[in-house]
Write a protein that holds these residues in place. Structure first.
Motif, mmCIF file in Angstrom:
data_model
loop_
_atom_site.group_PDB
_atom_site.id
_atom_site.type_symbol
_atom_site.label_atom_id
_atom_site.label_comp_id
_atom_site.label_asym_id
_atom_site.label_seq_id
_atom_site.Cartn_x
_atom_site.Cartn_y
_atom_site.Cartn_z
ATOM 1 N N SER A 238 6.054 -14.733 -9.722
ATOM 2 C CA SER A 238 7.442 -15.018 -10.076
ATOM 3 C C SER A 238 8.401 -14.768 -8.916
ATOM 4 O O SER A 238 8.243 -13.806 -8.170
ATOM 5 C CB SER A 238 7.873 -14.118 -11.236
ATOM 6 O OG SER A 238 6.994 -14.237 -12.319
ATOM 7 N N ASN A 239 9.388 -15.660 -8.796
ATOM 8 C CA ASN A 239 10.492 -15.507 -7.845
ATOM 9 C C ASN A 239 10.075 -15.737 -6.397
ATOM 10 O O ASN A 239 10.729 -15.257 -5.474
ATOM 11 C CB ASN A 239 11.165 -14.141 -8.012
ATOM 12 C CG ASN A 239 11.524 -13.847 -9.453
ATOM 13 O OD1 ASN A 239 12.122 -14.683 -10.117
ATOM 14 N ND2 ASN A 239 11.138 -12.684 -9.951
ATOM 15 N N SER A 240 8.997 -16.491 -6.198
ATOM 16 C CA SER A 240 8.586 -16.872 -4.847
ATOM 17 C C SER A 240 9.254 -18.195 -4.452
ATOM 18 O O SER A 240 9.566 -19.025 -5.306
ATOM 19 C CB SER A 240 7.062 -17.041 -4.781
ATOM 20 O OG SER A 240 6.393 -15.821 -4.988
ATOM 21 N N TYR A 241 9.441 -18.381 -3.142
ATOM 22 C CA TYR A 241 9.969 -19.662 -2.685
ATOM 23 C C TYR A 241 9.634 -19.901 -1.210
ATOM 24 O O TYR A 241 9.196 -18.993 -0.499
ATOM 25 C CB TYR A 241 11.478 -19.764 -2.913
ATOM 26 C CG TYR A 241 12.345 -18.691 -2.286
ATOM 27 C CD1 TYR A 241 12.706 -18.733 -0.947
ATOM 28 C CD2 TYR A 241 12.838 -17.636 -3.065
ATOM 29 C CE1 TYR A 241 13.521 -17.768 -0.384
ATOM 30 C CE2 TYR A 241 13.655 -16.666 -2.509
ATOM 31 C CZ TYR A 241 13.996 -16.735 -1.166
ATOM 32 O OH TYR A 241 14.806 -15.764 -0.610
ATOM 33 N N ASP A 242 9.798 -21.155 -0.780
ATOM 34 C CA ASP A 242 9.551 -21.594 0.601
ATOM 35 C C ASP A 242 8.118 -21.274 1.035
ATOM 36 O O ASP A 242 7.875 -20.507 1.973
ATOM 37 C CB ASP A 242 10.548 -20.944 1.565
ATOM 38 C CG ASP A 242 11.972 -21.414 1.342
ATOM 39 O OD1 ASP A 242 12.151 -22.442 0.651
ATOM 40 O OD2 ASP A 242 12.907 -20.753 1.832
ATOM 41 N N VAL A 243 7.159 -21.914 0.349
ATOM 42 C CA VAL A 243 5.739 -21.698 0.636
ATOM 43 C C VAL A 243 5.067 -23.048 0.845
ATOM 44 O O VAL A 243 5.304 -24.001 0.091
ATOM 45 C CB VAL A 243 5.042 -20.953 -0.522
ATOM 46 C CG1 VAL A 243 3.551 -20.772 -0.222
ATOM 47 C CG2 VAL A 243 5.703 -19.610 -0.785
ATOM 48 N N TRP A 269 10.781 -20.608 -8.894
ATOM 49 C CA TRP A 269 9.808 -20.938 -7.863
ATOM 50 C C TRP A 269 10.393 -22.177 -7.191
ATOM 51 O O TRP A 269 10.480 -23.246 -7.815
ATOM 52 C CB TRP A 269 8.458 -21.307 -8.465
ATOM 53 C CG TRP A 269 7.638 -20.195 -9.041
ATOM 54 C CD1 TRP A 269 6.680 -19.469 -8.389
ATOM 55 C CD2 TRP A 269 7.635 -19.721 -10.399
ATOM 56 N NE1 TRP A 269 6.097 -18.561 -9.258
ATOM 57 C CE2 TRP A 269 6.672 -18.697 -10.490
ATOM 58 C CE3 TRP A 269 8.360 -20.053 -11.529
ATOM 59 C CZ2 TRP A 269 6.417 -18.020 -11.675
ATOM 60 C CZ3 TRP A 269 8.124 -19.387 -12.699
ATOM 61 C CH2 TRP A 269 7.159 -18.377 -12.763
ATOM 62 N N ASN A 270 10.759 -22.075 -5.949
ATOM 63 C CA ASN A 270 11.478 -23.181 -5.324
ATOM 64 C C ASN A 270 10.862 -23.546 -3.973
ATOM 65 O O ASN A 270 10.485 -22.678 -3.188
ATOM 66 C CB ASN A 270 12.958 -22.802 -5.112
ATOM 67 C CG ASN A 270 13.748 -23.934 -4.489
ATOM 68 O OD1 ASN A 270 13.797 -25.041 -5.021
ATOM 69 N ND2 ASN A 270 14.342 -23.676 -3.335
ATOM 70 N N ASN A 271 10.774 -24.853 -3.744
ATOM 71 C CA ASN A 271 10.315 -25.369 -2.461
ATOM 72 C C ASN A 271 8.924 -24.822 -2.118
ATOM 73 O O ASN A 271 8.697 -24.272 -1.037
ATOM 74 C CB ASN A 271 11.310 -25.016 -1.344
ATOM 75 C CG ASN A 271 11.060 -25.804 -0.078
ATOM 76 O OD1 ASN A 271 10.649 -26.962 -0.135
ATOM 77 N ND2 ASN A 271 11.289 -25.179 1.070
ATOM 78 N N THR A 300 11.336 -25.554 -9.289
ATOM 79 C CA THR A 300 12.216 -26.572 -8.725
ATOM 80 C C THR A 300 11.697 -26.986 -7.348
ATOM 81 O O THR A 300 11.301 -26.148 -6.540
ATOM 82 C CB THR A 300 13.670 -26.069 -8.576
ATOM 83 O OG1 THR A 300 13.693 -24.881 -7.782
ATOM 84 C CG2 THR A 300 14.270 -25.770 -9.944
ATOM 85 N N ASN A 301 11.681 -28.304 -7.125
ATOM 86 C CA ASN A 301 11.238 -28.864 -5.845
ATOM 87 C C ASN A 301 9.876 -28.315 -5.431
ATOM 88 O O ASN A 301 9.693 -27.815 -4.319
ATOM 89 C CB ASN A 301 12.263 -28.600 -4.740
ATOM 90 C CG ASN A 301 11.931 -29.349 -3.460
ATOM 91 O OD1 ASN A 301 11.382 -30.446 -3.496
ATOM 92 N ND2 ASN A 301 12.251 -28.746 -2.317
ATOM 93 N N CYS A 302 8.914 -28.428 -6.322
ATOM 94 C CA CYS A 302 7.542 -28.002 -6.032
ATOM 95 C C CYS A 302 6.618 -29.222 -6.110
ATOM 96 O O CYS A 302 6.913 -30.198 -6.810
ATOM 97 C CB CYS A 302 7.083 -26.943 -7.026
ATOM 98 S SG CYS A 302 8.026 -25.399 -6.958
ATOM 99 N N SER A 303 5.501 -29.164 -5.398
ATOM 100 C CA SER A 303 4.609 -30.322 -5.402
ATOM 101 C C SER A 303 3.161 -29.924 -5.179
ATOM 102 O O SER A 303 2.859 -28.884 -4.590
ATOM 103 C CB SER A 303 5.031 -31.329 -4.320
ATOM 104 O OG SER A 303 4.820 -30.792 -3.020
#
Length: 416
Positions: A238-243, A269-271, A300-303
């Motif tokens: 939880s609360n991770s981003y830019d990975v 979770w973003n980007n 948001t903005n995950c792929s």
């Protein structure tokens, strides 16, 4: 900030600051490692233990783990092996190894652990972990307490093989902010490969194999006797981003190769992007789940793009787990957070054991902003793309039609 070198021919009395004077062990590295340092592992060598990662100062100065030299990628592992004569007879038909005693194992590590996820014997994974001593009944059944691992065998384990490895329940590397990991193999452990909360990470050209199976938590979980086992390749909590995780390989993992999951979500979770990876014989390839009810939280903005996922559910983890029905390439558990902006495209999903997709709660709970298009799906003829659960035939047909219109779906004949 320093550059440290590790090699099997090194010595822990060295300063570790050059290829000519490398450290030998992760245990020694841990005493000096600071945020923003670069750590280089010698190619062709194997290193034992867990890395407690300090955060890098900023995105331009990440804490970095990489390789040097020529040959095969270096391996970081949580396998443990017994010293000569270390196995003891506990009673007729049961032998034990004191994994909590550094004098009984060959590997010099700073953390000892007895929560074995599986035993690898001459290349074969023995996965029948028991949670009560008295439940051991067959050859290679095993049980762990806080001191020993016990094995059901008629003779000493060394009589069966001179290659016995115990995968203990320590993750290989902890996520930390501003992290870079390239060209390293994480092989053999009862827990995760890389996991935690992270703000800024780049993982590339790495490998994650033979992971998981340890007990998750203590003897009780949610008020019940705990028999839950776990283990993922890369887990963004939880609360991770830019990975970014790209050009990696994953196989023989008890749970899932790649996952975004967690509780108490405060931000998105973003980007976060997973691309150009190859995944085979894990129980699942890509998983999401979220717990929390705050507005405007979730993904948001995950792929998940341009990955190749093969034979999900055909590894040892499927045989070891009780809930075999959750086997799928794409796993969506409970999604309490309202946002699920994830794009799944350009992937090859081939021959999952149960279904291409498993969604907890069924089709009715499938998130509208989880976008699946432009993928190639290869499935055994007659296999549903998504597990039916309580869905009506009409709902199933509509979902199959939607997937077929937006992806390339191929049925294959499976011969005996």
């Amino acid at each position: 900030m320093s550059i440290y070198y590790l090699a099997a021919h090194g010595c822990d009395t060295n300063d570790g600051l050059s290829p000519e004077a490398p450290f030998k062990t992760i245990k020694q590295l841990s005493k000096v490692l600071a945020g923003g340092d670069v750590v280089r592992f010698h190619c062709g060598d194997t290193f034992y233990g867990r890395i407690a990662t300090p955060a890098g100062p900023d995105k331009d100065h990440p804490t970095t783990f990489e390789s040097y030299g020529e040959g095969a990628k270096p391996v970081i592992t949580q396998y443990r092996t017994a010293k000569c004569g270390a196995f003891e007879k506990h009673e007729d038909g049961v032998y034990k190894l004191e994994l909590s005693n550094q004098d009984k194992i060959n590997e010099e590590v700073d953390i000892l652990d007895t929560n074995v996820g599986f035993i690898k014997v001459s290349g074969e994974i023995k996965y029948k972990k028991k949670f009560r001593y008295e439940d051991m009944a067959e050859q290679w059944d095993f049980y762990c307490d806080d001191k020993y691992v016990y094995i059901k065998l008629e003779e000493c384990p060394c009589k069966y093989s001179d290659d016995i490895k115990f995968a203990v329940g320590l993750r290989m590397l902890a996520f930390a902010n501003n992290l870079k990991v390239t060209d390293i193999v994480f092989r053999g452990g009862g827990a995760h490969g890389i996991s935690g909360v992270v703000k800024g990470a780049y993982i590339a050209n790495c490998e994650f194999h033979e992971l998981g199976g340890s007990r998750l938590g203590g003897l009780e979980r949610n008020g019940k006797f705990n028999t839950t086992r776990y283990g993922n390749g890369v887990e963004c909590w939880s609360n991770s981003y830019d990975v970014t995780v790209e050009n990696c390989k994953f196989s023989e993992i008890y749970d899932v190769a790649i996952t975004m999951q967690g509780t108490n979500v405060e931000v998105n979770w973003n980007n976060i992007h997973f691309r150009n990876n190859v995944i085979w014989k894990c129980v699942q390839a890509f998983e999401i789940w979220s717990s929390g009810d705050k507005p405007d939280t979730g993904f948001t903005n995950c792929s998940f793009e341009n990955n190749v996922c093969i034979d999900s559910g055909f590894g040892w983890g499927y045989d070891a787990r009780p809930n075999k029905h959750v086997t799928a390439h794409l796993l969506l558990y409970g999604l309490q957070c309202p946002l699920c902006d994830i794009t799944v495209t350009g992937n090859v999903f081939s021959t999952a054991r149960e279904n291409t997709i498993f969604k907890s709660g069924g089709i009715a709970a499938f998130p509208k902003d989880y976008k699946i298009f432009g993928n190639t799906i290869i499935r055994p003829a007659g296999q549903d793309i998504i597990r039916k659960e309580s869905a009506s035939d009409e709902d199933m047909a509509a979902f199959e039609k939607m997937i077929a219109e937006n992806n390339s779906v191929h049925d294959m004949v499976v011969y005996p």
